[in-house]
Enzyme design. Structure first.
Site, mmCIF file in Angstrom:
data_model
loop_
_atom_site.group_PDB
_atom_site.id
_atom_site.type_symbol
_atom_site.label_atom_id
_atom_site.label_comp_id
_atom_site.label_asym_id
_atom_site.label_seq_id
_atom_site.Cartn_x
_atom_site.Cartn_y
_atom_site.Cartn_z
ATOM 1 N N GLN A 69 -28.990 5.357 9.548
ATOM 2 C CA GLN A 69 -30.145 4.741 9.949
ATOM 3 C C GLN A 69 -30.794 5.501 10.499
ATOM 4 O O GLN A 69 -31.924 5.548 10.387
ATOM 5 C CB GLN A 69 -29.366 5.047 11.526
ATOM 6 C CG GLN A 69 -30.446 4.243 12.940
ATOM 7 C CD GLN A 69 -29.906 2.347 12.683
ATOM 8 O OE1 GLN A 69 -29.231 2.087 11.245
ATOM 9 N NE2 GLN A 69 -30.521 2.018 12.904
ATOM 10 N N GLY B 291 1.002 -1.503 0.056
ATOM 11 C CA GLY B 291 0.063 0.059 -0.033
ATOM 12 C C GLY B 291 0.732 1.429 -0.059
ATOM 13 O O GLY B 291 1.858 0.960 -0.743
ATOM 14 N N SER B 292 0.806 2.051 0.601
ATOM 15 C CA SER B 292 1.439 3.415 0.993
ATOM 16 C C SER B 292 3.002 2.961 1.797
ATOM 17 O O SER B 292 3.579 3.889 2.115
ATOM 18 C CB SER B 292 -0.031 4.274 1.435
ATOM 19 O OG SER B 292 0.128 3.699 2.758
ATOM 20 N N THR C 112 -6.233 5.878 -8.308
ATOM 21 C CA THR C 112 -7.260 6.548 -8.880
ATOM 22 C C THR C 112 -7.235 7.876 -10.103
ATOM 23 O O THR C 112 -5.677 8.183 -9.570
ATOM 24 C CB THR C 112 -7.244 7.585 -7.729
ATOM 25 O OG1 THR C 112 -7.965 6.649 -6.366
ATOM 26 C CG2 THR C 112 -8.865 8.665 -8.005
ATOM 27 N N TRP D 71 -4.887 0.090 -7.967
ATOM 28 C CA TRP D 71 -5.377 0.819 -7.478
ATOM 29 C C TRP D 71 -5.068 2.385 -6.968
ATOM 30 O O TRP D 71 -5.337 3.363 -6.439
ATOM 31 C CB TRP D 71 -5.845 0.351 -5.470
ATOM 32 C CG TRP D 71 -5.887 -0.150 -5.478
ATOM 33 C CD1 TRP D 71 -4.879 -1.658 -4.421
ATOM 34 C CD2 TRP D 71 -7.177 -1.616 -4.989
ATOM 35 N NE1 TRP D 71 -5.082 -3.097 -4.111
ATOM 36 C CE2 TRP D 71 -6.926 -2.659 -5.058
ATOM 37 C CE3 TRP D 71 -8.471 -1.162 -6.548
ATOM 38 C CZ2 TRP D 71 -8.068 -4.059 -4.579
ATOM 39 C CZ3 TRP D 71 -9.166 -1.897 -6.258
ATOM 40 C CH2 TRP D 71 -9.343 -3.250 -5.478
ATOM 41 N N GLU E 127 -4.784 6.765 1.817
ATOM 42 C CA GLU E 127 -3.451 7.682 2.360
ATOM 43 C C GLU E 127 -3.403 7.996 3.288
ATOM 44 O O GLU E 127 -2.920 8.680 3.922
ATOM 45 C CB GLU E 127 -3.969 9.723 1.818
ATOM 46 C CG GLU E 127 -4.694 9.698 0.323
ATOM 47 C CD GLU E 127 -3.856 9.738 -0.504
ATOM 48 O OE1 GLU E 127 -2.648 9.385 -0.325
ATOM 49 O OE2 GLU E 127 -4.644 9.295 -1.889
ATOM 50 N N ARG F 100 -40.366 13.688 6.247
ATOM 51 C CA ARG F 100 -40.562 12.080 7.200
ATOM 52 C C ARG F 100 -41.408 12.668 8.514
ATOM 53 O O ARG F 100 -40.780 12.943 9.784
ATOM 54 C CB ARG F 100 -39.331 11.447 6.960
ATOM 55 C CG ARG F 100 -39.987 10.070 7.781
ATOM 56 C CD ARG F 100 -40.587 9.420 6.554
ATOM 57 N NE ARG F 100 -39.992 8.088 7.493
ATOM 58 C CZ ARG F 100 -41.359 6.773 5.776
ATOM 59 N NH1 ARG F 100 -41.534 6.731 4.828
ATOM 60 N NH2 ARG F 100 -41.383 5.675 6.502
#
Length: 382
Positions: A336, A134-135, A161, A159, A363, A267
């Protein structure tokens, strides 16, 4: 103060929070669910963002930027993150490439790329993560081997971006015992891009796997002196990325707050607006508190960047940790609050929930951040 941006005819320039908010409310937020379903940001929006001066407004005016200060940039990225995390993610990686070029690039590199990056004529993407790393720069497996006239780059980045759309990649690779950063045009022979689809969040950010197979680069592809990269270039580049993610995470919390305030006002349950239920009010009050706290932390990190204060690095770690965890927590609460409606496509909160989880990983994961922040506390104690 940021220098004014000159926008294309018929397009308002983005130069502060208010103009960014107007742009987002018109061109981004109403279409964010569409971007997610299409798994991409349309070219029309990319061009409109370029016309508004959104891509790299912190670059100096002499190359086509606006000289925007970092505090204002954080506000702009917050507003874009409020509208769509996929769009903000594209801004993040483009900013990382643009900032790194401006800070460490040679005059020739800046002359070639800075005007294109400033006006969004070329989009940049950041290539660090790999299938097995990863990083963590120590885990990089990609290699750049020097030749008589340049380099040969091999490796796979995952991955990435904006990788499907980028015109130039900022690639980190091993150069023997050190790490080098290389500017690699997408059109270079040996560059292969494979889209990554069906991801959890930021689905419109056009993520890709980018393979480099015997890619031959000129000597001037190297950004900054070799051996200097891991300690300085990579640190600064990731700091800009964390700053943008922190700001965008604040934007997610704001979007959750906006969505919940609107929904609970409409609502009713048993003839009572659910906005009048104390537990609902408690959830919204926590969102209000955290969005304000996160905004202050991002602003402090930006102020320190503008002042050239090295403590901005830790301030950004703290801002990103706080804002990303707040975004994940409140996005869950927003679903929720919406009940079953929150799990469908008719409301934005399901997308916000998916996107918010990504913020806790990219990051620098939250676990890495907590270790780093604690380490700083111990150093301060000594």
């Amino acid at each position: 103060m940021a220098a004014p941006v000159v926008a294309a005819p018929g397009v308002d320039a983005v130069h502060d929070r208010a103009t960014a908010r107007a742009f987002v409310d018109t061109h981004i937020a109403p279409h964010a669910n569409d971007f997610e379903r299409a798994a991409r940001v349309p070219e029309e929006l990319i061009e409109r963002m370029a016309a508004a001066g959104l891509w790299a407004p912190f670059l100096p005016p002499e190359v086509g930027g606006a000289g925007m200060d970092m505090v204002t940039l954080g506000e702009v990225h917050e507003e874009v993150g409020r509208g769509c995390s996929s769009v903000r993610s594209l801004l993040t990686v483009h900013s990382m490439v643009s900032w790194t070029l401006n800070r460490w690039g040679s005059p020739a590199q800046r002359e070639r790329w800075a005007p294109l990056l400033a006006r969004g004529a070329a989009l940049g993407s950041f290539c660090l993560s790999e299938p097995g790393a990863g990083s963590d720069a120590a885990g990089i497996g990609a290699t750049a081997v020097p030749t008589g006239s340049g380099w040969v780059l091999d490796g796979v980045k995952k991955w990435i971006t904006g990788g499907q759309r980028a015109d130039v990649y900022l690639v980190f690779a091993r150069t023997g015992s050190s790490i080098g950063a290389f500017l690699v045009p997408r059109s270079t022979p040996g560059v292969r891009v494979t889209p990554i689809t069906d991801i959890m969040g930021t689905r419109g950010s056009m993520i890709a796997e980018v393979a480099f197979e015997g890619v031959r680069l000129e000597a001037d592809a190297l950004l900054g002196p070799s051996g200097f990269t891991a300690g300085m270039v990579l640190t600064g580049t990731l700091d800009i990325g964390r700053y943008s993610v922190a700001a965008g995470s604040v934007g997610i919390v704001q979007a959750c707050l906006d969505a919940c305030a609107a929904y609970t006002t409409r609502r009713s349950v048993g003839g009572t607006k659910i906005r009048d239920f104390p537990l609902i009010q408690a959830k919204l009050s926590d969102m209000v508190t955290d969005v304000r706290a996160g905004r202050l932390l991002v602003a402090e990190a930006g102020r320190l960047k503008d002042a050239g204060d090295p403590t901005t690095l830790m301030a950004t770690w703290v801002a990103k940790y706080f804002a990303s965890t707040a975004a994940a927590r409140h996005a869950s609460e927003a679903v929720q609050v919406h009940g079953a409606n929150g799990m469908g496509a008719d409301y934005p909160v399901a997308r916000l929930y998916r996107d918010a989880k990504v913020m806790e990983i990219i990051e620098g994961s939250n676990e890495v951040q907590r270790i780093t922040i604690a380490g700083d506390a111990y150093r301060e104690t000594r």
